[in-house]
Design a protein around this motif. Sequence first.
Motif, PDB file in Angstrom:
ATOM      1  N   LEU A   1       0.863  -1.181   0.000  1.00  0.00           N
ATOM      2  CA  LEU A   1       0.000   0.000   0.000  1.00  0.00           C
ATOM      3  C   LEU A   1       0.901   1.232   0.000  1.00  0.00           C
ATOM      4  O   LEU A   1       1.701   1.434   0.906  1.00  0.00           O
ATOM      5  CB  LEU A   1      -0.890   0.014   1.240  1.00  0.00           C
ATOM      6  CG  LEU A   1      -1.791  -1.216   1.458  1.00  0.00           C
ATOM      7  CD1 LEU A   1      -2.620  -1.028   2.729  1.00  0.00           C
ATOM      8  CD2 LEU A   1      -2.704  -1.455   0.256  1.00  0.00           C
ATOM      9  N   LEU A   2       0.787   2.042  -1.049  1.00  0.00           N
ATOM     10  CA  LEU A   2       1.590   3.245  -1.174  1.00  0.00           C
ATOM     11  C   LEU A   2       0.683   4.448  -1.328  1.00  0.00           C
ATOM     12  O   LEU A   2      -0.415   4.352  -1.885  1.00  0.00           O
ATOM     13  CB  LEU A   2       2.520   3.167  -2.397  1.00  0.00           C
ATOM     14  CG  LEU A   2       3.506   2.014  -2.465  1.00  0.00           C
ATOM     15  CD1 LEU A   2       2.959   0.934  -3.386  1.00  0.00           C
ATOM     16  CD2 LEU A   2       4.857   2.480  -2.975  1.00  0.00           C
ATOM     17  N   GLY A   3       1.148   5.581  -0.858  1.00  0.00           N
ATOM     18  CA  GLY A   3       0.357   6.790  -0.999  1.00  0.00           C
ATOM     19  C   GLY A   3       0.994   7.959  -0.286  1.00  0.00           C
ATOM     20  O   GLY A   3       2.038   7.832   0.367  1.00  0.00           O
TER      21      GLY A   3
ATOM     22  N   LYS B   1      -3.438   5.013   4.394  1.00  0.00           N
ATOM     23  CA  LYS B   1      -2.874   3.677   4.113  1.00  0.00           C
ATOM     24  C   LYS B   1      -2.942   2.776   5.334  1.00  0.00           C
ATOM     25  O   LYS B   1      -3.334   1.602   5.248  1.00  0.00           O
ATOM     26  CB  LYS B   1      -1.402   3.800   3.678  1.00  0.00           C
ATOM     27  CG  LYS B   1      -1.169   4.583   2.404  1.00  0.00           C
ATOM     28  CD  LYS B   1       0.281   4.523   1.973  1.00  0.00           C
ATOM     29  CE  LYS B   1       1.255   4.838   3.088  1.00  0.00           C
ATOM     30  NZ  LYS B   1       1.066   6.154   3.686  1.00  0.00           N
ATOM     31  N   SER B   2      -2.539   3.310   6.489  1.00  0.00           N
ATOM     32  CA  SER B   2      -2.514   2.482   7.693  1.00  0.00           C
ATOM     33  C   SER B   2      -3.912   2.063   8.116  1.00  0.00           C
ATOM     34  O   SER B   2      -4.136   0.921   8.536  1.00  0.00           O
ATOM     35  CB  SER B   2      -1.818   3.244   8.829  1.00  0.00           C
ATOM     36  OG  SER B   2      -0.469   3.508   8.485  1.00  0.00           O
TER      37      SER B   2
ATOM     38  N   VAL C   1      -0.476  -1.051  -4.817  1.00  0.00           N
ATOM     39  CA  VAL C   1      -1.823  -0.531  -4.570  1.00  0.00           C
ATOM     40  C   VAL C   1      -1.664   0.919  -4.130  1.00  0.00           C
ATOM     41  O   VAL C   1      -1.197   1.203  -3.025  1.00  0.00           O
ATOM     42  CB  VAL C   1      -2.558  -1.352  -3.492  1.00  0.00           C
ATOM     43  CG1 VAL C   1      -3.933  -0.744  -3.216  1.00  0.00           C
ATOM     44  CG2 VAL C   1      -2.695  -2.809  -3.917  1.00  0.00           C
ATOM     45  N   TRP C   2      -1.984   1.834  -5.038  1.00  0.00           N
ATOM     46  CA  TRP C   2      -1.829   3.257  -4.753  1.00  0.00           C
ATOM     47  C   TRP C   2      -3.093   3.749  -4.038  1.00  0.00           C
ATOM     48  O   TRP C   2      -4.190   3.702  -4.581  1.00  0.00           O
ATOM     49  CB  TRP C   2      -1.618   4.037  -6.046  1.00  0.00           C
ATOM     50  CG  TRP C   2      -0.297   3.696  -6.690  1.00  0.00           C
ATOM     51  CD1 TRP C   2      -0.075   2.818  -7.682  1.00  0.00           C
ATOM     52  CD2 TRP C   2       0.967   4.221  -6.298  1.00  0.00           C
ATOM     53  NE1 TRP C   2       1.261   2.758  -7.962  1.00  0.00           N
ATOM     54  CE2 TRP C   2       1.929   3.611  -7.130  1.00  0.00           C
ATOM     55  CE3 TRP C   2       1.385   5.149  -5.340  1.00  0.00           C
ATOM     56  CZ2 TRP C   2       3.284   3.901  -7.039  1.00  0.00           C
ATOM     57  CZ3 TRP C   2       2.737   5.444  -5.242  1.00  0.00           C
ATOM     58  CH2 TRP C   2       3.670   4.825  -6.084  1.00  0.00           C
TER      59      TRP C   2
ATOM     60  N   ALA D   1       4.164   1.175 -17.453  1.00  0.00           N
ATOM     61  CA  ALA D   1       4.320  -0.191 -17.971  1.00  0.00           C
ATOM     62  C   ALA D   1       3.886  -1.241 -16.958  1.00  0.00           C
ATOM     63  O   ALA D   1       3.776  -2.422 -17.298  1.00  0.00           O
ATOM     64  CB  ALA D   1       5.767  -0.437 -18.383  1.00  0.00           C
ATOM     65  N   HIS D   2       3.641  -0.820 -15.712  1.00  0.00           N
ATOM     66  CA  HIS D   2       3.294  -1.755 -14.642  1.00  0.00           C
ATOM     67  C   HIS D   2       1.784  -1.829 -14.400  1.00  0.00           C
ATOM     68  O   HIS D   2       1.346  -2.213 -13.311  1.00  0.00           O
ATOM     69  CB  HIS D   2       3.999  -1.350 -13.344  1.00  0.00           C
ATOM     70  CG  HIS D   2       5.496  -1.449 -13.423  1.00  0.00           C
ATOM     71  ND1 HIS D   2       6.257  -0.596 -14.179  1.00  0.00           N
ATOM     72  CD2 HIS D   2       6.357  -2.325 -12.825  1.00  0.00           C
ATOM     73  CE1 HIS D   2       7.529  -0.920 -14.047  1.00  0.00           C
ATOM     74  NE2 HIS D   2       7.623  -1.959 -13.247  1.00  0.00           N
ATOM     75  N   ALA D   3       1.010  -1.493 -15.410  1.00  0.00           N
ATOM     76  CA  ALA D   3      -0.443  -1.503 -15.228  1.00  0.00           C
ATOM     77  C   ALA D   3      -0.962  -2.871 -14.820  1.00  0.00           C
ATOM     78  O   ALA D   3      -1.966  -2.981 -14.101  1.00  0.00           O
ATOM     79  CB  ALA D   3      -1.122  -1.040 -16.525  1.00  0.00           C
ATOM     80  N   ASP D   4      -0.287  -3.936 -15.252  1.00  0.00           N
ATOM     81  CA  ASP D   4      -0.749  -5.286 -14.910  1.00  0.00           C
ATOM     82  C   ASP D   4      -0.656  -5.584 -13.418  1.00  0.00           C
ATOM     83  O   ASP D   4      -1.314  -6.496 -12.926  1.00  0.00           O
ATOM     84  CB  ASP D   4       0.073  -6.329 -15.667  1.00  0.00           C
ATOM     85  CG  ASP D   4      -0.328  -6.384 -17.135  1.00  0.00           C
ATOM     86  OD1 ASP D   4      -1.535  -6.301 -17.412  1.00  0.00           O
ATOM     87  OD2 ASP D   4       0.561  -6.493 -17.990  1.00  0.00           O
ATOM     88  N   VAL D   5       0.221  -4.876 -12.727  1.00  0.00           N
ATOM     89  CA  VAL D   5       0.402  -5.140 -11.302  1.00  0.00           C
ATOM     90  C   VAL D   5       0.099  -3.881 -10.489  1.00  0.00           C
ATOM     91  O   VAL D   5       0.675  -3.654  -9.428  1.00  0.00           O
ATOM     92  CB  VAL D   5       1.843  -5.636 -11.009  1.00  0.00           C
ATOM     93  CG1 VAL D   5       2.042  -7.026 -11.550  1.00  0.00           C
ATOM     94  CG2 VAL D   5       2.889  -4.679 -11.583  1.00  0.00           C
ATOM     95  N   THR D   6      -0.790  -3.067 -10.992  1.00  0.00           N
ATOM     96  CA  THR D   6      -1.132  -1.806 -10.333  1.00  0.00           C
ATOM     97  C   THR D   6      -2.638  -1.735 -10.093  1.00  0.00           C
ATOM     98  O   THR D   6      -3.431  -2.118 -10.955  1.00  0.00           O
ATOM     99  CB  THR D   6      -0.681  -0.604 -11.186  1.00  0.00           C
ATOM    100  OG1 THR D   6       0.731  -0.641 -11.344  1.00  0.00           O
ATOM    101  CG2 THR D   6      -1.084   0.716 -10.528  1.00  0.00           C
TER     102      THR D   6
END
Length: 542
Positions: free
Chosen positions: A63-65, A71-72, A158-159, A181-186
């Motif tokens: 989890l990023l943001g 996030k927490s 996971v944004w 390019a990372h849309a598959d894992v985003t």
Amino acid sequence: MSPLRRRHADLTATLPDDLHRLRDALDAAEGHLPATVVESATALLDRAEERQNLAAGRTVVALLGATGSGKSSLFNALLGRDVATVAARRPTTNRPLAAVWGEDDAAELLDWLGVPERTSANGGPEGLVLLDLPDIDSTAVEHRQIAARMAGRVDVLVWVLDPQKYADGIVHRDYLAPMAAHADVTLVVLNQVDTLDPEERDGVLGDLAVLLEHDGLGRVDVLPVSARQGTGLDALRERIAAVAATTRAAQLRLAADVRTTAAALVGAGSDGVGGGRDEPAPTAAADRDVARLVGAAAQAAGVDAVRDATRGSYVRAAGRHVGWPPVRWLARLRPDPLKRLHLGERAQDVRLARTSLPGPTPVQEAAVRAAAHALVARSTTHLPGQWRADVLEDVTGRIPALVDSLDQQVAGTELEQTREPSWWRLLGVLQWLFLLAAVAGAGWLGVLAGMAYLQLPAPVTPMAGPMPWPTVLLAGGLIVGLVLTLLGSLAARVGARRRARRVAQRLRAVVSETVVEQVVGPLESHLGEFAKFRALVGALAR
């Protein structure tokens, strides 16, 4: 199919081959591209090898943001209990926190990721590791560094955005856009939707969709979620569970990393001015430029001097065979032009052969350098700056050895000095016959004169028409012998020019072979390496 975008094709099937191609591309570009780009690609290869050897059945979801995105809170909601600290003080998360589902505690994987704080979780998908990371815009530099480093290593991103900062330039410019390019894992989550009324929520989601389209992530799903009220959590859990169930997210992430890295290499290797990225890179030098260099090298090697010496040597040798016999010995007094240059006899070892040709003048050597420089300059317009400079340095550095080796090659070339045309012997025999006829006529006339002086009876002298045979033999032998000598001299000059032309052609062929071997070959090897590099990274970046 991708676990996050199920309509997209599988990108992991060629991953092992793609990693090999990327390594081959780096080998081809070694030392020629900016260090930062090469180091990033090398780090990816190392990371890929390490990740594929660690917990293959585990999927790491992070989890990023930005600060305040929740996030927490979302981490705790997904875990079903409060583990991550949630407070008004910011930044709250200062160290990565991992929740591990399954019997295996994933210690080795988490050690590699650098996540010291861990907790076990139940009731979720086996094999899932969920991370709560520090804020990407934290006021603490070390927190931002941790978030950036982890974003480069985890399997799924996971944004977590919020209604207040969903359009934050730092998030989109520095993180989302570079990860197109990372849309598959985003996956993008809009948290805190409970703070919006339905109309506002639709407006924010629509605006966010436009921003993601601009970032290159237009096909990435956006899930509206409220960690506080539980809105959308089931859908998010299902999506994350689907990711973990496939156990392919790590491979998808690496495949996306390969494409991103290849695109960076394409950019680093495409600042030349010739050709487009999609065009095959040329691998051969232009014939015109090679011919110019060969011509300059032939001048520096003294090909013209050897040609003239060959012509003079032929004329001298012919004079010894077809010159007028009484004066042939004079030809021996003239030195052989080839022998004066220590030429004509091929050395057993070309490396030890040397001539007495004068060395190239500064003008001639400068002409070789200029021709070599022009050859490289015109052949490498499509190469990036540093790569082009490296090729130029390598090729021009070979010129002194080239100039030195040309003397050896000339010394070892067949100059036909020992060849004697058959017409020499034939003409020589005829000249001796007519000389003997002249001597016989002179002797006959001498005998007749002596007998007349002694007033002896003169024998009957046979006649050849109106002239006595002794006179015919003397005069005819001298006249025909001199004519044959003149004809032999003219034929010798013609033969000398022909031999000199053959020798010059042979010497130029030797010079050409030497230039190709020592200069053109290495240059085209460099061009081939670049063509290989561009073909590899071009295919990987698509």
